[in-house]
Scaffold this motif. Structure first.
Motif, PDB file in Angstrom:
ATOM      1  N   UNK A 143       0.794  -1.222   0.000  1.00 41.23           N
ATOM      2  CA  UNK A 143       0.000   0.000   0.000  1.00 41.23           C
ATOM      3  C   UNK A 143       0.830   1.278   0.000  1.00 41.23           C
ATOM      4  N   UNK A 144       2.103   1.176  -0.354  1.00 38.61           N
ATOM      5  CA  UNK A 144       2.938   2.368  -0.487  1.00 38.61           C
ATOM      6  C   UNK A 144       2.662   3.085  -1.813  1.00 38.61           C
ATOM      7  N   UNK A 145       2.308   2.318  -2.843  1.00 43.95           N
ATOM      8  CA  UNK A 145       2.063   2.850  -4.190  1.00 43.95           C
ATOM      9  C   UNK A 145       3.225   3.718  -4.668  1.00 43.95           C
ATOM     10  N   UNK A 146       4.401   3.296  -4.288  1.00 45.23           N
ATOM     11  CA  UNK A 146       5.622   4.003  -4.668  1.00 45.23           C
ATOM     12  C   UNK A 146       6.167   3.363  -5.944  1.00 45.23           C
ATOM     13  N   UNK A 147       5.650   3.818  -7.079  1.00 46.96           N
ATOM     14  CA  UNK A 147       6.028   3.198  -8.348  1.00 46.96           C
ATOM     15  C   UNK A 147       5.903   4.187  -9.491  1.00 46.96           C
ATOM     16  N   UNK A 148       6.873   4.144 -10.402  1.00 45.17           N
ATOM     17  CA  UNK A 148       6.825   5.000 -11.584  1.00 45.17           C
ATOM     18  C   UNK A 148       5.759   4.530 -12.575  1.00 45.17           C
ATOM     19  N   UNK A 149       5.258   3.308 -12.401  1.00 43.29           N
ATOM     20  CA  UNK A 149       4.235   2.772 -13.311  1.00 43.29           C
ATOM     21  C   UNK A 149       2.831   3.242 -12.942  1.00 43.29           C
ATOM     22  N   UNK A 150       2.684   3.868 -11.792  1.00 40.19           N
ATOM     23  CA  UNK A 150       1.397   4.446 -11.422  1.00 40.19           C
ATOM     24  C   UNK A 150       1.348   5.846 -12.015  1.00 40.19           C
ATOM     25  N   UNK A 151       0.592   5.991 -13.101  1.00 36.08           N
ATOM     26  CA  UNK A 151       0.702   7.206 -13.902  1.00 36.08           C
ATOM     27  C   UNK A 151      -0.560   8.044 -14.001  1.00 36.08           C
ATOM     28  N   UNK A 152      -1.721   7.470 -13.737  1.00 36.49           N
ATOM     29  CA  UNK A 152      -2.938   8.234 -13.985  1.00 36.49           C
ATOM     30  C   UNK A 152      -4.043   7.901 -12.990  1.00 36.49           C
ATOM     31  N   UNK A 153      -5.158   8.601 -13.122  1.00 42.49           N
ATOM     32  CA  UNK A 153      -6.283   8.445 -12.193  1.00 42.49           C
ATOM     33  C   UNK A 153      -6.850   7.032 -12.235  1.00 42.49           C
ATOM     34  N   UNK A 154      -6.895   6.456 -13.417  1.00 44.16           N
ATOM     35  CA  UNK A 154      -7.418   5.099 -13.537  1.00 44.16           C
ATOM     36  C   UNK A 154      -6.575   4.120 -12.735  1.00 44.16           C
TER      37      UNK A 154
END
Length: 292
Positions: free
Chosen positions: A216-227
């Motif tokens: 649940x850190x969501x520390x990733x360069x692949x997380x790019x948009x609202x979706x």
């Protein structure tokens, strides 16, 4: 006359791209349509290509040409942009931009061909280089485009297309998938520092059911948009235990109507629920919640 009709069907009109790029297209004409050229300011080149198929045949020549897709995640995709509109008929397998509309339609969908992007998980789960764990019932692979520091997918060997295909006799399999997910979390070097969730997307875009095990850190360069964000932090993401309980109680899994709208919700921190205007601002905000 039939040869002329066939030739017109594959008509290609080329204009000066520099002045009128929107006219720099290949334009297919259907049987019975007429070509009228009214613009005399710029020259056109009309090229006819022989069509070896016959009208109304079911051969390869009349099959719709699917538009190429560019994937950026196991659950996210977009069409490749092209300067010219490709000569093709509309594909019935194209995804809506929110990743939900196609799956929510009541009309039955045809099975996708083996090489289609939505079948990518079936290829990855068979690749020994992708596998991080496997037994007689399931296999675990790393998400190719992880949305957090740790992001695994647990997939059953049994062919199950989606949550809607689950039945009561799948309960034990889903419990085993969750147990394997628990095992992956326990062996994680940061298991004591990070919080994890296990769950399913309500309307996954990738065929073959898969359990997300994600930190649940969501520390990733692949997380790019609202979706990307809302697919893991809203009701669009359903906890594994909730799916199992629903299956035991009802013998099937029911997805709430309109759940795809969850992907359009404002960006909110999953910890403090504070709304953020953009993904970069959200990522900056998330740093205050990261373990030291």
């Amino acid at each position: 006359m039939s040869l002329w009709v066939k030739a017109i069907r594959l008509l290609a009109i080329t204009a000066y791209q520099r002045h009128f790029p929107h006219l720099y297209n290949q334009v297919p004409l259907k049987k019975g349509q007429k070509l009228c050229m009214v613009n005399q300011l710029y020259p056109y080149t009309v090229r006819f290509t022989e069509d070896t198929s016959t009208f109304g045949s079911t051969g390869e020549g009349n099959k719709p040409v699917k538009r190429p897709y560019q994937k950026d995640s196991h659950g996210d995709e977009k069409e490749k942009e092209s300067p010219a509109f490709k000569m093709s008929t509309p594909s019935h397998t194209e995804q809506a931009s929110n990743g939900a509309s196609v799956a929510e339609k009541a009309t039955p969908q045809k099975a996708e061909p083996a090489g289609h992007w939505s079948q990518g998980l079936k290829v990855s789960m068979q690749d020994p280089k992708m596998q991080v764990y496997k037994d007689e019932k399931v296999v675990v692979i790393k998400d190719k485009y992880p949305k957090a520091r740790y992001h695994w997918l647990v997939l059953p060997w049994e062919s199950i297309s989606s949550l809607k295909a689950l039945r009561a006799d799948h309960c034990e399999l889903l419990k085993h998938m969750q147990t394997v997910g628990d095992r992956m979390i326990k062996q994680c070097p940061d298991a004591q520092k990070l919080r994890f969730r296990q769950g399913y997307h309500a309307i996954p875009s990738m065929s073959h059911i898969h359990l997300h095990v994600i930190s649940q850190d969501f520390d990733s360069s692949c997380l790019k948009n609202k979706k990307h964000w809302n697919s893991f932090t809203t009701d669009y993401f359903i906890d594994s235990q909730e799916i199992i309980a629903m299956l035991e109680r009802d013998g099937k899994v029911s997805v709430k109507e309109g759940v795809g709208e969850q992907l359009k919700l404002p960006l909110r921190c999953h910890v403090c629920r504070k709304e953020q205007a953009t993904i970069p601002k959200l990522k900056d905000h998330l740093k205050i919640h990261l373990p030291s």
